[in-house]
Design an enzyme around this catalytic site. Structure first.
Site, short mmCIF file in Angstrom:
data_model
loop_
_atom_site.label_atom_id
_atom_site.label_comp_id
_atom_site.label_asym_id
_atom_site.label_seq_id
_atom_site.Cartn_x
_atom_site.Cartn_y
_atom_site.Cartn_z
N GLU A 138 17.37 -17.08 -9.67
CA GLU A 138 17.01 -15.70 -9.99
C GLU A 138 16.51 -15.58 -11.44
O GLU A 138 15.54 -14.88 -11.73
CB GLU A 138 18.21 -14.77 -9.74
N ARG A 143 4.77 0.19 -5.96
CA ARG A 143 4.77 -0.66 -4.78
C ARG A 143 3.77 -1.81 -4.92
O ARG A 143 3.84 -2.79 -4.18
CB ARG A 143 4.42 0.16 -3.55
N LYS A 178 6.18 -4.34 -4.70
CA LYS A 178 7.62 -4.08 -4.60
C LYS A 178 8.11 -4.30 -3.19
O LYS A 178 9.19 -4.82 -2.96
CB LYS A 178 7.86 -2.63 -5.04
N TRP A 194 -3.25 -2.54 -1.46
CA TRP A 194 -2.97 -3.92 -1.90
C TRP A 194 -3.74 -4.79 -0.95
O TRP A 194 -3.42 -4.86 0.25
CB TRP A 194 -1.47 -4.18 -1.82
N CYS A 229 0.82 -1.21 0.00
CA CYS A 229 0.00 0.00 0.00
C CYS A 229 0.86 1.27 0.00
O CYS A 229 2.01 1.25 0.41
CB CYS A 229 -0.89 0.00 1.23
N ASN A 285 -1.35 1.96 6.16
CA ASN A 285 -0.51 0.87 5.65
C ASN A 285 -0.20 -0.04 6.82
O ASN A 285 0.07 0.46 7.92
CB ASN A 285 0.82 1.40 5.11
N GLY A 286 -0.18 -1.34 6.57
CA GLY A 286 0.15 -2.27 7.65
C GLY A 286 -1.05 -3.16 7.95
O GLY A 286 -1.98 -3.24 7.15
N GLU A 294 7.98 -14.00 -13.01
CA GLU A 294 7.23 -12.92 -12.36
C GLU A 294 6.76 -11.85 -13.34
O GLU A 294 5.73 -11.25 -13.13
CB GLU A 294 8.01 -12.32 -11.19
N LYS A 351 12.85 -14.19 -12.38
CA LYS A 351 12.70 -12.99 -13.23
C LYS A 351 11.73 -13.28 -14.36
O LYS A 351 10.84 -12.51 -14.65
CB LYS A 351 14.08 -12.66 -13.78
N HIS A 408 15.97 -36.69 -11.30
CA HIS A 408 15.27 -37.36 -10.20
C HIS A 408 13.78 -36.99 -10.21
O HIS A 408 13.16 -36.83 -9.16
CB HIS A 408 15.92 -37.01 -8.86
C1 G6P Z 1 9.30 -8.52 -3.42
C2 G6P Z 1 10.00 -7.93 -4.62
C3 G6P Z 1 11.29 -8.69 -4.91
C4 G6P Z 1 12.18 -8.68 -3.70
C5 G6P Z 1 11.46 -9.23 -2.46
C6 G6P Z 1 12.25 -8.96 -1.20
O1 G6P Z 1 8.83 -9.79 -3.70
O2 G6P Z 1 9.16 -7.98 -5.74
O3 G6P Z 1 11.96 -8.08 -5.99
O4 G6P Z 1 13.31 -9.46 -3.95
O5 G6P Z 1 10.19 -8.57 -2.29
O6 G6P Z 1 12.28 -7.57 -1.00
P1 G6P Z 1 13.40 -6.75 -0.29
O7 G6P Z 1 12.95 -5.34 -0.37
O8 G6P Z 1 13.45 -7.27 1.12
O9 G6P Z 1 14.68 -7.01 -1.01
#
Ligand code: G6P
Length: 608
Positions: free
Chosen positions: A481, A27, A603, A75, A2, A101-102, A488, A485, A504
């Site tokens: 990773e 975000r 984010k 969110w 949020c 927020n929270g 997502e 990528k 396996h």
């Molecule tokens: C979300 C973001 C990722 C990030 C993860 C951890 O899922 O989309 O890109 O790696 O959070 O976030 P942080 O801010 O703790 O690196």
């Protein structure tokens, strides 16, 4: 997740609220709303979906008036995304409005309590109880009321409150969820994150836990919950405003991929002096460092993937056992960790709820915590014993790129620094690592110069239904990773597999044309990964190999290959990740996906 904005001044508030919310879109959110005091009453406009809906509803802010207002992007957590569940939330009589927020953990008890006393709730959210509680306890002094309400709330919150009773005031509160106050000339702002106010001011206060700000047009007073004044330092944000803008690129993600050489340079250059790594941020003595018998790394998402790379690097170079832990799991397995364990926490935002809680658990058990964080002054930075900042600048795209790369760069710095102190690397290796580290940005530039070839491969392969990323050792860590990528942002199902593990079970999923991306950068294991490539090809897979330029044989085996410049084994992930990022980007672009704001993602994940 949020986002919060607020304005109090002499101009119309709506245009700022809408543009501020736009800056927080990255975000992640699924509805948005604003509330303004128009002089007579609190007027609320809210809409499910993208901000464009709210703009339509308010005619770009032209049909809602007032010089005091709050806004929010939500969110959904409690209650589905809908107009009614969107913030701001009003109290029963519409005299008080709240953005939040929270999460309020005891909201059900509070809701039951108020309902039994006749309060009628409109939404399914936890936030509405705050607005209703304010009205329920209000006896003529808003500050006293807010303090009383805070004492009833369990959980985390950043709050913005406006009221009909005190029309020339915004009340802002923070507990565990970030909130800043922007200071202007005869106008002030609140926001959950810096980009929202950057166009207006660079002077900010960062609220700490349990601080309450009373914000008027020309004053900002900060108090604690005992109503004592709190003296705060004004912080000047030194971000370049362009850093939070697209600057001519179609997407933030592409811009941020391109910014990686600079971000890495900015992160390593101040920490290499006279060809020595200087990590003044670490308060531990050489003796203390030598005595640790274990390193624990805590993180989520891509930051966790950096932790997995770090495990391979630290174990090889430092000869100490390393555990890379998903922060969301750490607390629930009664971890074996004490003052003999060094904890490293990795987080771009510094606000990820699970990472923050795991950090606290590690500290409670006596471990010294060094965090690697991008956002200055964030909760994780504040709660750590030592902080090493990545100087990636603001990262806006949900899918991280430059933050991931700068986190890796800090891992290399730490490996060299600790390796030297623990005497596990030779002088020759030390010198070689420094040279390789300094050369990384220009090697990444070389890969970026060649991005059209990756675009071409993406255009050939973007119709894949399932993709498997395979690798061994550090290449496996990187495949995690690469796979994340791709999935997502392009919504293509993909999985990362330790190459030897594929047979396996998962190899049964390989059929004619299945795309396998084989990471073959690790010098000692080239022969083994080539065998794995042959295994999947024999079952019909189309293989895209990624290898160092000195291993052209990978190109003879795989149907397609991308070559990256040579570097030492430890630093290969920094080069190999770039084609993976570009590949994911171009595939998502060809599929017409919303690259910077993929569906359902946020984010900054501030809920557990
Ligand atoms: C979300 C973001 C990722 C990030 C993860 C951890 O899922 O989309 O890109 O790696 O959070 O976030 P942080 O801010 O703790 O690196």
């Amino acid at each position: 997740m949020c986002g919060i904005v607020g304005y109090i001044g002499y101009e119309q508030a709506a245009p700022f609220l809408l543009s501020g919310l736009e800056k927080l879109e990255y975000r992640g959110y699924d509805s948005a709303g604003i509330c303004l005091n128009d002089g007579n009453e609190l007027v609320v406009k809210k809409a499910k979906g993208k901000l464009a809906e709210l703009k339509k509803l308010t005619d770009n802010g032209k049909n809602i008036f007032g010089t005091v207002g709050i806004g929010h992007t939500r969110w959904a957590t409690h209650g589905e995304p809908s107009d009614v569940n969107a913030h701001p939330h009003l109290s029963d009589s519409c005299r008080f409005a709240v953005v939040h927020n929270g999460i309020i953990e005891n909201y059900l008890q509070l809701k039951d309590y108020l309902s039994s006393r006749g309060v009628v709730f409109r939404s399914k959210t936890d936030t509405e109880v705050i607005a209703q509680l304010i009205e329920y306890y209000y006896k003529g002094d808003l500050i006293d009321t807010v303090i009383k309400v805070l004492s009833k709330l369990d959980g985390s919150y950043a709050l913005g409150v406006i009221s009909q009773e005190n029309p020339d005031e915004i009340i802002a509160v923070r507990k565990e969820s970030p909130l800043i106050i922007g200071l202007g000339d005869n106008e002030n702002y609140i926001a959950s994150d810096v980009p929202a106010i950057l166009a207006k001011t660079r002077k900010i206060y960062r609220l700490e836990n349990n601080e309450i700000a009373i914000i008027r047009r020309d004053t900002v007073k900060i108090i604690n919950t005992d109503k004592e004044d709190v003296k705060k330092q004004i912080e000047t944000v030194n971000w370049d405003i362009d850093a939070a803008e697209k600057g001519g690129y179609e997407h933030f993600m592409f811009k941020e991929i391109m910014e990686q050489p600079k971000a890495i340079r900015d992160t390593i250059t101040p920490r290499i002096k006279d060809r020595r790594v200087v990590l003044d941020e670490i308060s531990l003595t050489a003796d203390q460092i030598r005595k640790y018998n274990k390193i624990n790394i805590l993180a989520c998402g891509s930051a966790y993937h950096v932790g997995v790379v770090a495990k391979y690097i630290f174990e090889k170079i430092l000869r100490k056992p390393v555990e890379a832990d998903l922060a969301s799991e750490f607390r629930y397995r009664d971890p074996i960790i004490d003052d003999k364990t060094l904890t490293i926490v990795i987080s771009q935002s510094g606000e990820t709820a699970d990472t923050k809680e795991a950090l606290k658990e590690a500290k409670r058990r006596g471990s010294h915590v060094i965090s690697i964080v991008n956002v200055v002054g964030s909760a994780i930075a504040c709660e750590s014993d030592d902080v090493i900042y990545t100087w990636a600048g603001p990262e806006i795209a949900v899918a991280t790129t430059k933050a991931y790369s700068t986190q890796l760069a800090v891992i290399y710095l730490m490996a060299i620094y600790f390796g030297d102190l623990m005497e596990t690397i030779t002088d020759y290796e030390y010198e070689m690592y420094i040279s390789e580290l300094e050369a990384l940005p220009s090697k990444i530039e070389k890969i970026l110069d060649n991005e059209e070839s990756i675009q071409y491969l993406a255009s050939k392969l973007f119709n894949s239904k399932d993709v498997f990323f395979i690798g061994r050792n550090i290449d496996y860590a990187l495949s995690l990773e690469g796979s994340l990528k791709l999935k997502e942002i392009s919504y293509i199902h993909s999985e990362a597999y330790a190459a030897g593990e594929l047979k396996h079970g998962t190899i049964s999923l390989i059929e004619e044309g299945t795309l396998v991306i084989a990471l073959a950068t690790h010098e000692e294991l080239i022969g083994k990964i080539i065998s794995n490539i042959e295994e999947v090809q024999a079952r019909g897979a189309y293989v895209l190999g990624i290898a160092s330029e000195n291993h052209k044989e990978v190109g003879n085996v795989a149907q397609s290959a991308i070559f990256i410049p040579k570097t030492c084994d430890m630093m290969l992930p920094s080069l190999a990740v770039v084609p993976l990022q570009l590949f994911a980007y171009y595939v998502a672009s060809l599929k017409g996906c919303d690259i910077d704001k993929p569906r359902n993602l946020a984010k900054s994940v501030t809920v557990e």
